[in-house]
Design a protein around this motif. Sequence first.
Motif, PDB file in Angstrom:
ATOM      1  N   ALA A  14      57.956  -6.266  39.903  1.00  0.00           N
ATOM      2  CA  ALA A  14      58.859  -6.731  38.853  1.00  0.00           C
ATOM      3  C   ALA A  14      59.267  -5.558  37.961  1.00  0.00           C
ATOM      4  O   ALA A  14      58.435  -4.711  37.618  1.00  0.00           O
ATOM      5  CB  ALA A  14      58.195  -7.815  38.022  1.00  0.00           C
ATOM      6  N   GLY A  15      60.541  -5.516  37.633  1.00  0.00           N
ATOM      7  CA  GLY A  15      61.089  -4.426  36.846  1.00  0.00           C
ATOM      8  C   GLY A  15      61.617  -3.280  37.684  1.00  0.00           C
ATOM      9  O   GLY A  15      62.292  -2.384  37.162  1.00  0.00           O
ATOM     10  N   ARG A  67      72.455  -6.674  35.798  1.00  0.00           N
ATOM     11  CA  ARG A  67      71.301  -6.102  36.509  1.00  0.00           C
ATOM     12  C   ARG A  67      71.680  -5.630  37.906  1.00  0.00           C
ATOM     13  O   ARG A  67      71.106  -4.647  38.405  1.00  0.00           O
ATOM     14  CB  ARG A  67      70.180  -7.143  36.624  1.00  0.00           C
ATOM     15  CG  ARG A  67      69.631  -7.628  35.303  1.00  0.00           C
ATOM     16  CD  ARG A  67      68.382  -8.489  35.498  1.00  0.00           C
ATOM     17  NE  ARG A  67      68.653  -9.695  36.266  1.00  0.00           N
ATOM     18  CZ  ARG A  67      68.018 -10.015  37.391  1.00  0.00           C
ATOM     19  NH1 ARG A  67      67.103  -9.220  37.906  1.00  0.00           N
ATOM     20  NH2 ARG A  67      68.310 -11.163  38.009  1.00  0.00           N
ATOM     21  N   GLY A  85      66.022  -3.997  37.430  1.00  0.00           N
ATOM     22  CA  GLY A  85      65.342  -4.982  36.604  1.00  0.00           C
ATOM     23  C   GLY A  85      64.957  -6.233  37.378  1.00  0.00           C
ATOM     24  O   GLY A  85      65.112  -7.347  36.881  1.00  0.00           O
ATOM     25  N   LYS A  87      63.247  -9.357  39.086  1.00  0.00           N
ATOM     26  CA  LYS A  87      62.324 -10.379  38.605  1.00  0.00           C
ATOM     27  C   LYS A  87      61.759 -11.150  39.801  1.00  0.00           C
ATOM     28  O   LYS A  87      62.412 -11.219  40.846  1.00  0.00           O
ATOM     29  CB  LYS A  87      63.069 -11.356  37.688  1.00  0.00           C
ATOM     30  CG  LYS A  87      63.797 -10.707  36.535  1.00  0.00           C
ATOM     31  CD  LYS A  87      64.627 -11.727  35.775  1.00  0.00           C
ATOM     32  CE  LYS A  87      65.410 -11.089  34.644  1.00  0.00           C
ATOM     33  NZ  LYS A  87      66.222 -12.083  33.896  1.00  0.00           N
ATOM     34  N   GLU A  89      61.821 -14.149  40.372  1.00  0.00           N
ATOM     35  CA  GLU A  89      62.775 -15.186  40.790  1.00  0.00           C
ATOM     36  C   GLU A  89      63.950 -14.619  41.593  1.00  0.00           C
ATOM     37  O   GLU A  89      64.770 -15.387  42.103  1.00  0.00           O
ATOM     38  CB  GLU A  89      63.308 -15.968  39.580  1.00  0.00           C
ATOM     39  CG  GLU A  89      63.825 -15.115  38.453  1.00  0.00           C
ATOM     40  CD  GLU A  89      62.784 -14.879  37.371  1.00  0.00           C
ATOM     41  OE1 GLU A  89      61.596 -14.622  37.713  1.00  0.00           O
ATOM     42  OE2 GLU A  89      63.147 -14.936  36.181  1.00  0.00           O
ATOM     43  N   ASP A  90      64.031 -13.307  41.726  1.00  0.00           N
ATOM     44  CA  ASP A  90      65.037 -12.698  42.598  1.00  0.00           C
ATOM     45  C   ASP A  90      64.574 -12.669  44.059  1.00  0.00           C
ATOM     46  O   ASP A  90      65.347 -12.303  44.947  1.00  0.00           O
ATOM     47  CB  ASP A  90      65.342 -11.264  42.160  1.00  0.00           C
ATOM     48  CG  ASP A  90      66.039 -11.202  40.812  1.00  0.00           C
ATOM     49  OD1 ASP A  90      65.688 -10.317  40.012  1.00  0.00           O
ATOM     50  OD2 ASP A  90      66.928 -12.043  40.555  1.00  0.00           O
ATOM     51  N   SER A 124      54.936  -9.991  40.865  1.00  0.00           N
ATOM     52  CA  SER A 124      54.747  -9.967  39.404  1.00  0.00           C
ATOM     53  C   SER A 124      53.540  -9.129  39.018  1.00  0.00           C
ATOM     54  O   SER A 124      52.759  -8.714  39.839  1.00  0.00           O
ATOM     55  CB  SER A 124      54.571 -11.398  38.898  1.00  0.00           C
ATOM     56  OG  SER A 124      53.488 -12.022  39.546  1.00  0.00           O
TER      57      SER A 124
END
Length: 124
Positions: A14-15, A67, A85, A87, A89-90, A124
Motif C-alpha cells: 500500500a502506498g 493517483r 498511491g 490502496k 482496494e485497488d 496492506s
Amino acid sequence: QVRVVESGGDVVQAGGSLRLSCTVSGGTFSHLAMGWFRQAPGQERSFVASISRSGYTAQYADDVEGRFTISRDNNAATVTIEMDGLKPEDSAVYYCAASNTVYGGMRSENYSTWGPGTQVTVSS
C-alpha cells in the motif's frame, strides 16, 4: 484482427506504485481509443481510465483520479497506466481494451477487443 495484451501486474505494498502496459497488434493503433478496466473477486468489472485516439483526452474513474495516469505511444502501439498511491482496494485483475470510438469512455460496451488481464495485488 486487433489483439491486446497486458503486462506489468505484480504484488505491491500500500502506498506504492506500479506501471501496467498494454501492447496492441493487428490494427491501426492511432484509430483506436483505449481503456483500462478492473475486476475484483465477486465484483463487476469497472472502468478505470480511457484515452482518446490522439492521446489528448483522458478520462478517469473518481476513485483513481489524481493517483492514476494513462498515456499512449502511437508509434509503439502501447498504452500505459501509471498507478501511484496504491490502496488495497485497488487489487484486481486489470484489463486493457480497444475501442473504435474516438474517446473510448466509461462504458465497456464501447470496447470491442479485450486483453486477458493482469493481476494487481496491493498488500496492506
